[in-house]
Design a protein around this motif. Structure first.
Motif, PDB file in Angstrom:
ATOM      1  N   LEU A   1      58.105  58.918  20.178  1.00 47.76           N
ATOM      2  CA  LEU A   1      58.601  60.093  20.899  1.00 47.76           C
ATOM      3  C   LEU A   1      58.925  59.778  22.350  1.00 47.76           C
ATOM      4  CD1 LEU A   1      56.366  62.889  19.385  1.00 47.76           C
ATOM      5  CD2 LEU A   1      58.727  62.335  18.850  1.00 47.76           C
ATOM      6  N   THR A   2      58.158  58.873  22.968  1.00 48.12           N
ATOM      7  CA  THR A   2      58.468  58.478  24.338  1.00 48.12           C
ATOM      8  C   THR A   2      59.812  57.765  24.407  1.00 48.12           C
ATOM      9  OG1 THR A   2      56.126  58.258  24.835  1.00 48.12           O
ATOM     10  CG2 THR A   2      57.646  57.169  26.327  1.00 48.12           C
ATOM     11  N   SER A   3      60.081  56.880  23.442  1.00 45.61           N
ATOM     12  CA  SER A   3      61.362  56.175  23.453  1.00 45.61           C
ATOM     13  C   SER A   3      62.515  57.138  23.179  1.00 45.61           C
ATOM     14  CB  SER A   3      61.355  55.036  22.440  1.00 45.61           C
ATOM     15  OG  SER A   3      61.267  55.542  21.129  1.00 45.61           O
ATOM     16  N   VAL A   4      62.297  58.158  22.364  1.00 49.43           N
ATOM     17  CA  VAL A   4      63.356  59.139  22.098  1.00 49.43           C
ATOM     18  C   VAL A   4      63.615  59.993  23.338  1.00 49.43           C
ATOM     19  CG1 VAL A   4      63.911  61.213  20.778  1.00 49.43           C
ATOM     20  CG2 VAL A   4      63.044  59.198  19.611  1.00 49.43           C
ATOM     21  N   TRP A   5      62.543  60.431  23.982  1.00 46.39           N
ATOM     22  CA  TRP A   5      62.711  61.299  25.149  1.00 46.39           C
ATOM     23  C   TRP A   5      63.326  60.559  26.333  1.00 46.39           C
ATOM     24  CZ3 TRP A   5      57.177  63.389  24.261  1.00 46.39           C
ATOM     25  CH2 TRP A   5      57.226  64.407  23.304  1.00 46.39           C
ATOM     26  N   LEU A   6      63.072  59.261  26.438  1.00 41.33           N
ATOM     27  CA  LEU A   6      63.614  58.494  27.546  1.00 41.33           C
ATOM     28  C   LEU A   6      64.944  57.834  27.192  1.00 41.33           C
ATOM     29  CD1 LEU A   6      60.349  56.856  28.910  1.00 41.33           C
ATOM     30  CD2 LEU A   6      61.548  58.866  29.769  1.00 41.33           C
ATOM     31  N   HIS A   7      65.514  58.185  26.055  1.00 37.77           N
ATOM     32  CA  HIS A   7      66.798  57.678  25.588  1.00 37.77           C
ATOM     33  C   HIS A   7      66.800  56.150  25.500  1.00 37.77           C
ATOM     34  CE1 HIS A   7      68.405  61.692  25.922  1.00 37.77           C
ATOM     35  NE2 HIS A   7      67.973  61.755  27.161  1.00 37.77           N
ATOM     36  N   GLN A   8      65.712  55.609  24.937  1.00 44.38           N
ATOM     37  CA  GLN A   8      65.604  54.169  24.732  1.00 44.38           C
ATOM     38  C   GLN A   8      65.638  53.883  23.235  1.00 44.38           C
ATOM     39  OE1 GLN A   8      61.893  53.308  26.577  1.00 44.38           O
ATOM     40  NE2 GLN A   8      62.726  53.321  28.653  1.00 44.38           N
ATOM     41  N   PHE A   9      65.889  52.623  22.890  1.00 49.95           N
ATOM     42  CA  PHE A   9      65.882  52.220  21.490  1.00 49.95           C
ATOM     43  C   PHE A   9      64.468  51.813  21.074  1.00 49.95           C
ATOM     44  CE2 PHE A   9      70.322  51.433  22.678  1.00 49.95           C
ATOM     45  CZ  PHE A   9      70.919  52.214  21.713  1.00 49.95           C
ATOM     46  N   TYR A  10      64.168  52.067  19.835  1.00 49.68           N
ATOM     47  CA  TYR A  10      62.863  51.698  19.291  1.00 49.68           C
ATOM     48  C   TYR A  10      63.067  50.515  18.353  1.00 49.68           C
ATOM     49  CZ  TYR A  10      58.304  52.157  17.183  1.00 49.68           C
ATOM     50  OH  TYR A  10      57.031  51.915  16.752  1.00 49.68           O
ATOM     51  N   TYR A  11      62.473  49.369  18.662  1.00 53.09           N
ATOM     52  CA  TYR A  11      62.730  48.143  17.919  1.00 53.09           C
ATOM     53  C   TYR A  11      61.575  47.701  17.019  1.00 53.09           C
ATOM     54  CZ  TYR A  11      66.757  47.496  20.921  1.00 53.09           C
ATOM     55  OH  TYR A  11      67.943  47.653  21.567  1.00 53.09           O
ATOM     56  N   LEU A  12      60.458  48.343  17.068  1.00 58.38           N
ATOM     57  CA  LEU A  12      59.268  47.871  16.350  1.00 58.38           C
ATOM     58  C   LEU A  12      59.175  48.486  14.955  1.00 58.38           C
ATOM     59  CD1 LEU A  12      56.749  48.047  19.298  1.00 58.38           C
ATOM     60  CD2 LEU A  12      57.950  46.059  18.444  1.00 58.38           C
ATOM     61  N   PHE A  13      60.192  48.288  14.139  1.00 55.95           N
ATOM     62  CA  PHE A  13      60.197  48.901  12.819  1.00 55.95           C
ATOM     63  C   PHE A  13      59.206  48.236  11.873  1.00 55.95           C
ATOM     64  CE2 PHE A  13      64.452  50.052  14.403  1.00 55.95           C
ATOM     65  CZ  PHE A  13      64.287  51.426  14.353  1.00 55.95           C
ATOM     66  N   GLY A  14      58.934  46.951  12.065  1.00 59.67           N
ATOM     67  CA  GLY A  14      57.907  46.288  11.254  1.00 59.67           C
ATOM     68  C   GLY A  14      56.538  46.861  11.536  1.00 59.67           C
ATOM     69  N   PHE A  15      56.246  47.089  12.807  1.00 55.62           N
ATOM     70  CA  PHE A  15      54.973  47.704  13.179  1.00 55.62           C
ATOM     71  C   PHE A  15      54.906  49.145  12.686  1.00 55.62           C
ATOM     72  CE2 PHE A  15      52.126  49.758  16.302  1.00 55.62           C
ATOM     73  CZ  PHE A  15      50.974  49.039  16.011  1.00 55.62           C
ATOM     74  N   LEU A  16      56.032  49.820  12.709  1.00 56.96           N
ATOM     75  CA  LEU A  16      56.091  51.182  12.186  1.00 56.96           C
ATOM     76  C   LEU A  16      55.803  51.202  10.690  1.00 56.96           C
ATOM     77  CD1 LEU A  16      56.722  54.162  12.764  1.00 56.96           C
ATOM     78  CD2 LEU A  16      59.105  53.645  12.290  1.00 56.96           C
ATOM     79  N   ALA A  17      56.307  50.211   9.952  1.00 57.25           N
ATOM     80  CA  ALA A  17      56.016  50.116   8.519  1.00 57.25           C
ATOM     81  C   ALA A  17      54.537  49.850   8.290  1.00 57.25           C
ATOM     82  CB  ALA A  17      56.863  49.013   7.883  1.00 57.25           C
TER      83      ALA A  17
END
Length: 127
Positions: free
Chosen positions: A87-103
């Motif tokens: 949510l912090t990356s979405v609110w600050l208009h940044q990309f989220y790259y940690l999809f492996g960690f998200l999985a």
């Protein structure tokens, strides 16, 4: 109304879905209910006692409100930090790259939910 729209559903797809609903699902419901009502009622596998037993008083942590609170807080706690980063990356208009960690966090969430449901069922049945 559908020109240049990426969310428009083609008419053929909509007609196919309506056919599957009304042409397959609804008749199968009626066929199943017909055969279900013709079948004799199921008999109990054991003889039940006519005298009702006293239900023991439950402990405070077995109250449904407490069980629902615990069952919701523990999985949420397992994914709260990752949810905060997303949510912090979405609110600050940044990309989220940690999809492996998200999985990995999703797997932890699934395991936590499974363990909580097993433990709460155990508590409910053993008391």
């Amino acid at each position: 109304w559908h020109q240049a729209s990426s969310g428009a559903v083609p008419f053929g797809t909509l007609a196919a879905l309506c056919f599957l609903w009304f042409g397959v699902s609804v008749p199968l419901v009626f066929v199943g209910s017909f055969y279900g009502f013709r079948k004799p009622a199921a008999e109990d596998p054991v003889r039940t006692n006519k005298v009702m037993r006293q239900v023991p008083e439950q402990l405070w942590y077995m109250h449904p409100a407490v069980c629902c609170l615990v069952a919701g807080v523990l999985p949420f706690g397992a994914v709260f930090i990752e949810l905060f980063f997303i949510l912090t990356s979405v609110w600050l208009h940044q990309f989220y790259y940690l999809f492996g960690f998200l999985a990995l966090v999703f797997v932890i969430l699934c395991l936590t939910c499974a363990e909580i449901s097993i433990v709460l069922c155990y508590f409910q049945l053993c008391r």
